[in-house]
Design a protein around this motif. Sequence first.
Motif, PDB file in Angstrom:
ATOM      1  N   GLU A 206     -20.146   2.269  11.349  1.00 43.20           N
ATOM      2  CA  GLU A 206     -18.650   1.524  11.245  1.00 43.20           C
ATOM      3  C   GLU A 206     -17.325   2.241  11.729  1.00 43.20           C
ATOM      4  O   GLU A 206     -16.841   2.395  13.240  1.00 43.20           O
ATOM      5  CB  GLU A 206     -18.531   0.286   9.998  1.00 43.20           C
ATOM      6  N   SER A 207     -17.022   3.253  10.484  1.00 45.81           N
ATOM      7  CA  SER A 207     -15.841   4.608  11.097  1.00 45.81           C
ATOM      8  C   SER A 207     -16.624   5.058  11.754  1.00 45.81           C
ATOM      9  O   SER A 207     -15.820   5.576  13.020  1.00 45.81           O
ATOM     10  CB  SER A 207     -16.099   4.979   9.803  1.00 45.81           C
ATOM     11  N   THR A 208     -17.676   5.576  12.266  1.00 43.63           N
ATOM     12  CA  THR A 208     -17.738   6.816  13.115  1.00 43.63           C
ATOM     13  C   THR A 208     -17.768   5.963  14.584  1.00 43.63           C
ATOM     14  O   THR A 208     -17.104   6.687  15.798  1.00 43.63           O
ATOM     15  CB  THR A 208     -19.317   7.107  13.289  1.00 43.63           C
TER      16      THR A 208
ATOM     17  N   ALA B 295     -20.745   1.257   5.978  1.00 45.45           N
ATOM     18  CA  ALA B 295     -19.526   1.104   6.246  1.00 45.45           C
ATOM     19  C   ALA B 295     -19.256   2.851   7.576  1.00 45.45           C
ATOM     20  O   ALA B 295     -18.387   3.348   8.229  1.00 45.45           O
ATOM     21  CB  ALA B 295     -18.514   1.805   4.900  1.00 45.45           C
TER      22      ALA B 295
ATOM     23  N   CYS C  64     -15.825   6.727   5.444  1.00 42.34           N
ATOM     24  CA  CYS C  64     -16.101   5.374   4.613  1.00 42.34           C
ATOM     25  C   CYS C  64     -15.312   5.566   2.832  1.00 42.34           C
ATOM     26  O   CYS C  64     -14.942   6.711   2.796  1.00 42.34           O
ATOM     27  CB  CYS C  64     -16.941   5.188   3.814  1.00 42.34           C
TER      28      CYS C  64
ATOM     29  N   CYS D 284      -6.205   5.327  11.716  1.00 41.62           N
ATOM     30  CA  CYS D 284      -6.413   5.675  10.476  1.00 41.62           C
ATOM     31  C   CYS D 284      -8.238   5.033  10.459  1.00 41.62           C
ATOM     32  O   CYS D 284      -8.913   3.970  10.155  1.00 41.62           O
ATOM     33  CB  CYS D 284      -6.889   5.797   9.517  1.00 41.62           C
ATOM     34  N   PRO D 285      -9.429   6.346  11.434  1.00 44.58           N
ATOM     35  CA  PRO D 285     -11.140   5.231  11.549  1.00 44.58           C
ATOM     36  C   PRO D 285     -11.844   5.221   9.964  1.00 44.58           C
ATOM     37  O   PRO D 285     -12.769   5.590  10.575  1.00 44.58           O
ATOM     38  CB  PRO D 285     -10.995   6.094  12.470  1.00 44.58           C
ATOM     39  N   LEU D 286     -11.006   4.938   9.258  1.00 45.61           N
ATOM     40  CA  LEU D 286     -12.026   5.049   8.297  1.00 45.61           C
ATOM     41  C   LEU D 286     -12.442   3.692   7.327  1.00 45.61           C
ATOM     42  O   LEU D 286     -11.603   2.112   7.604  1.00 45.61           O
ATOM     43  CB  LEU D 286     -11.123   4.939   6.790  1.00 45.61           C
ATOM     44  N   ALA D 287     -13.635   2.844   7.673  1.00 50.65           N
ATOM     45  CA  ALA D 287     -13.590   1.760   6.882  1.00 50.65           C
ATOM     46  C   ALA D 287     -13.488   1.774   5.551  1.00 50.65           C
ATOM     47  O   ALA D 287     -13.959   2.691   4.875  1.00 50.65           O
ATOM     48  CB  ALA D 287     -15.513   1.654   7.403  1.00 50.65           C
TER      49      ALA D 287
ATOM     50  N   PRO E 283     -12.869  10.845  10.371  1.00 49.30           N
ATOM     51  CA  PRO E 283     -14.235   9.285   9.257  1.00 49.30           C
ATOM     52  C   PRO E 283     -14.554   8.988   8.935  1.00 49.30           C
ATOM     53  O   PRO E 283     -14.770  10.368   8.079  1.00 49.30           O
ATOM     54  CB  PRO E 283     -14.583   9.204  11.454  1.00 49.30           C
TER      55      PRO E 283
ATOM     56  N   ALA F 174     -18.269  12.121   8.657  1.00 51.03           N
ATOM     57  CA  ALA F 174     -17.761  11.442   8.349  1.00 51.03           C
ATOM     58  C   ALA F 174     -18.308  11.347   6.617  1.00 51.03           C
ATOM     59  O   ALA F 174     -19.362  12.402   6.372  1.00 51.03           O
ATOM     60  CB  ALA F 174     -18.836  10.059   8.405  1.00 51.03           C
TER      61      ALA F 174
END
Length: 204
Positions: free
Chosen positions: A121-123, A118, A50, A74-77, A48, A4
């Motif tokens: 959370e993204s992971t 964040a 933030c 997209c798996p971005l926080a 992934p 990430a």
Amino acid sequence: MSEALVFIVDDDAAVRDGLSMLCESSGLNAECYDSAESFLDAYRPDQPGCLVLDVRMEGMSGPELHAILNQAGCPLAVIYLTGHGSIPLTVQSIKAGAVNFLTKPVNGTELLECIRAALLESTQMGLRIQAKTTAANHIASLTEREREVMVLMADGKTNKEIARHLGISHRTVEIHKARIMHKTGVNNLVDLIHLVEIGKRAPD
């Protein structure tokens, strides 16, 4: 899965430099972009991380970029960091899925805590997306009849009940079950139920 990263998108060079130094001094890998457009050009959808995002920028705004990322899954926080905060904008951003909304200037310790939360959370989001994709691929490999049997198995039906429901023999049910277990790679009924539940939530 890729490590990430912290993506900083802000059209103020001083802000980008300061945030980058803050991240790197804490052992976090950061990449900086001066616009939403330049970020989109470089971003890999499976990465992934933030996103520390400004609201008002030249060209595409932060919320516009956020909407594009949401559409792409997209798996971005997303953490908004802006000098133009308001209650309506904060509410709108959180409803859109942002994990935090901070106003400049921000305390470095507070920001780092938000970024670390964040990234976690993204992971986790990336792992969920990966699990959904894997489940969808396994289920797609089944024939229509195998999927019917699988759903009935996950509902707790016995071989006899499945055979009666589908109008097939007990032996045929056993053959379908063996093929289902082989194709999906699951080892027991509990794992199969999890696969079916994940598959129900899989993206189109």
